[in-house]
Enzyme design. Structure first.
Site, PDB file in Angstrom:
ATOM      1  N   LYS A 283     -12.553  -2.182   5.841  1.00  0.00           N
ATOM      2  CA  LYS A 283     -11.713  -3.081   6.617  1.00  0.00           C
ATOM      3  C   LYS A 283     -12.231  -3.123   8.057  1.00  0.00           C
ATOM      4  O   LYS A 283     -12.798  -4.102   8.478  1.00  0.00           O
ATOM      5  CB  LYS A 283     -10.250  -2.617   6.593  1.00  0.00           C
ATOM      6  CG  LYS A 283      -9.705  -2.272   5.204  1.00  0.00           C
ATOM      7  CD  LYS A 283      -9.448  -3.485   4.354  1.00  0.00           C
ATOM      8  CE  LYS A 283      -9.082  -3.228   2.896  1.00  0.00           C
ATOM      9  NZ  LYS A 283      -8.008  -2.316   2.599  1.00  0.00           N
TER      10      LYS A 283
ATOM     11  N   ASP B  72      -2.153   6.460   6.325  1.00  0.00           N
ATOM     12  CA  ASP B  72      -3.172   5.565   5.772  1.00  0.00           C
ATOM     13  C   ASP B  72      -3.482   4.533   6.855  1.00  0.00           C
ATOM     14  O   ASP B  72      -2.698   3.626   7.101  1.00  0.00           O
ATOM     15  CB  ASP B  72      -2.625   4.890   4.507  1.00  0.00           C
ATOM     16  CG  ASP B  72      -3.616   3.881   3.911  1.00  0.00           C
ATOM     17  OD1 ASP B  72      -4.688   3.654   4.516  1.00  0.00           O
ATOM     18  OD2 ASP B  72      -3.306   3.331   2.833  1.00  0.00           O
TER      19      ASP B  72
ATOM     20  N   TRP C 220       0.832  -1.208   0.000  1.00  0.00           N
ATOM     21  CA  TRP C 220       0.000   0.000   0.000  1.00  0.00           C
ATOM     22  C   TRP C 220       0.866   1.256   0.000  1.00  0.00           C
ATOM     23  O   TRP C 220       0.531   2.243  -0.645  1.00  0.00           O
ATOM     24  CB  TRP C 220      -1.003  -0.016   1.147  1.00  0.00           C
ATOM     25  CG  TRP C 220      -2.015  -1.099   0.939  1.00  0.00           C
ATOM     26  CD1 TRP C 220      -2.184  -2.222   1.691  1.00  0.00           C
ATOM     27  CD2 TRP C 220      -2.973  -1.188  -0.138  1.00  0.00           C
ATOM     28  NE1 TRP C 220      -3.190  -3.002   1.154  1.00  0.00           N
ATOM     29  CE2 TRP C 220      -3.690  -2.399   0.043  1.00  0.00           C
ATOM     30  CE3 TRP C 220      -3.294  -0.380  -1.219  1.00  0.00           C
ATOM     31  CZ2 TRP C 220      -4.705  -2.802  -0.824  1.00  0.00           C
ATOM     32  CZ3 TRP C 220      -4.305  -0.782  -2.098  1.00  0.00           C
ATOM     33  CH2 TRP C 220      -4.998  -1.978  -1.893  1.00  0.00           C
TER      34      TRP C 220
HETATM   35  C1  LIG Z   1      -7.446  -1.770   1.302  1.00  0.00           C
HETATM   36  C2  LIG Z   1      -6.425  -0.727   1.487  1.00  0.00           C
HETATM   37  C3  LIG Z   1      -6.284   0.348   0.591  1.00  0.00           C
HETATM   38  C4  LIG Z   1      -7.145   0.484  -0.653  1.00  0.00           C
HETATM   39  O1  LIG Z   1      -8.435   0.773  -0.290  1.00  0.00           O
HETATM   40  P1  LIG Z   1      -9.560   1.055  -1.396  1.00  0.00           P
HETATM   41  O2  LIG Z   1     -10.657   1.553  -0.535  1.00  0.00           O
HETATM   42  O3  LIG Z   1      -9.827  -0.263  -2.055  1.00  0.00           O
HETATM   43  O4  LIG Z   1      -9.054   2.048  -2.339  1.00  0.00           O
HETATM   44  C5  LIG Z   1      -5.324   1.293   0.841  1.00  0.00           C
HETATM   45  N1  LIG Z   1      -4.514   1.216   1.918  1.00  0.00           N
HETATM   46  C6  LIG Z   1      -4.616   0.185   2.799  1.00  0.00           C
HETATM   47  C7  LIG Z   1      -3.698   0.147   3.970  1.00  0.00           C
HETATM   48  C8  LIG Z   1      -5.568  -0.806   2.605  1.00  0.00           C
HETATM   49  O5  LIG Z   1      -5.670  -1.819   3.487  1.00  0.00           O
END
Ligand SMILES: *Cc1c(COP(=O)(O)O)cnc(C)c1O
Length: 360
Positions: A196, A172, A102
């Site tokens: 998540k 993030d 990521w």
């Molecule tokens: C799943 C995830 C993303 C991407 O998320 P989307 O909502 O599918 O764009 C980005 N960063 C992390 C840490 C993730 O777990």
């Protein structure tokens, strides 16, 4: 059919209480004669739902008043570009920590808008750890410092908060927000896709310090401008109404369970059950450095890879689904977000133990 325990990394399990609550008012929300799915986002019923969700999230995370909470669409991936678009503010470079897949995506996207300085990387050890801050080469001229506080694929979590002085810190937190208390005041911006550890796919939450907004790169789409969303209470366009409603129910549930300090204790216990078992056997192996073992996403490998398919098959027969590891890492991954009950983790560990005995 056994009871299903879903270990998916996302979209992931939601609390049963929340789903049942939503079901009970799916057709008629509190006597309004409407489903939340049918409500105008400008109507008073829905406006209250969103305002309450925001207030509860602010309470859970103890978000200071000078931070805006944005309920957006587009996923965390859209923020990979929105962050440089909004936060460069006349600067030409930004700092990024690289701890996995990521991080790499965030870096690739930011590189379209500015020069990216990678402050440190754990690529040397297949992203199995996070470099500590003494290993970072921060650039004092950076517009901001970005890191991925929980790498969902590698299962690498950073439990300390980087100190970047006056340079805004950006995180993030997609896969571990709400798993424990955080000090929001240490951050310039926090973002997370909801699917998540919050609620349904379709909602992305951005928490941003007010004074950082208003200097968007020229020529960018209006939808990329955080200030536009902030000034319009996330209603510049139609927000993802139903995911916000469901997330609001999750916030209420977390509050009723004692908030994030209480969730953290549960998450420590749950993840310890798995890691303690992994450390007690050589049938399995966990690639992650001990100090970065994620409480949310636990990758593990069978020493004998030839048994991988059998593991997945037997797990599924017992109701344990979505345990297959990410294709980049192979092996298995158990995602045990807030919604996974402690009992479910015990069932998983029991299954792993029995599988090891039966296939020794
Ligand atoms: C799943 C995830 C993303 C991407 O998320 P989307 O909502 O599918 O764009 C980005 N960063 C992390 C840490 C993730 O777990």
């Amino acid at each position: 059919m056994p009871q299903i325990l879903n270990f998916s990394a996302g979209p992931a399990m939601l609390p049963t209480e929340v789903l049942k609550h939503a079901q009970s008012e799916l057709l008629d929300w509190r006597g309004s004669g409407m489903s939340v799915l049918e409500m105008s986002h400008r109507g008073k019923e829905y406006m209250n739902i969103q305002a309450e969700a925001e207030a509860d999230l602010r309470e859970l995370l103890n978000i200071p008043a000078n931070y805006k909470v944005l309920f957006l669409q587009g996923g965390a991936s859209t923020q990979f570009s929105n962050i440089p678009i909004n936060l460069l503010r006349g600067k030409k470079t930004a700092d990024y920590l690289n701890t996995g897949e990521w991080s790499k995506k965030a870096i690739a996207e930011a590189s379209k808008y500015c020069e990216v300085n990678v402050v440190a990387t754990s690529e040397d050890k297949n992203f199995s750890y996070a470099p500590t801050q003494d290993q970072w080469k921060l650039n004092p001229d950076a517009a901001y410092v970005h890191y991925t506080s929980n790498e969902t694929i590698g299962g690498v979590e950073i439990f300390w908060t980087p100190d970047t002085g006056d340079v805004p810190l950006v995180a993030d937190m997609s896969s571990h927000i709400l798993s424990r208390p955080i000090d929001v005041s240490k951050y310039g911006l926090i973002y997370a896709g909801a699917q998540k550890n919050i609620g349904p796919a379709g909602l992305t939450i951005v928490i941003v310090r007010e004074d950082l907004l208003g200097e968007v790169l020229p020529g960018m789409p209006v939808m990329s401008d955080y200030k536009i969303h902030a000034d319009n209470d996330s209603m510049y366009n139609t927000p993802p109404t139903y995911p916000i409603y469901i997330s609001g129910l999750v916030f209420k549930l977390l509050k009723s369970r004692g908030g994030l300090a209480a969730m953290e204790q549960v998450n420590i216990r749950k993840s310890k059950l798995v890691y303690d078992y992994l450390d007690s056997t050589d049938f399995y192996h966990c690639p992650t450095a001990i100090e970065n073992r994620s409480r949310m996403n636990i990758p593990f490998m069978l020493k004998n890879e030839a048994l991988d398919d059998e593991f997945i098959k037997e797990a599924k027969a017992q109701g344990l689904i979505q345990l297959k590891g990410h294709r980049l890492l192979g092996g298995m991954r158990a995602s045990i977000y807030n919604a996974m009950p402690e009992e479910g983790v015990k069932v998983l560990v029991n299954f792993m133990r029995n599988f090891a005995v039966n296939h020794a």
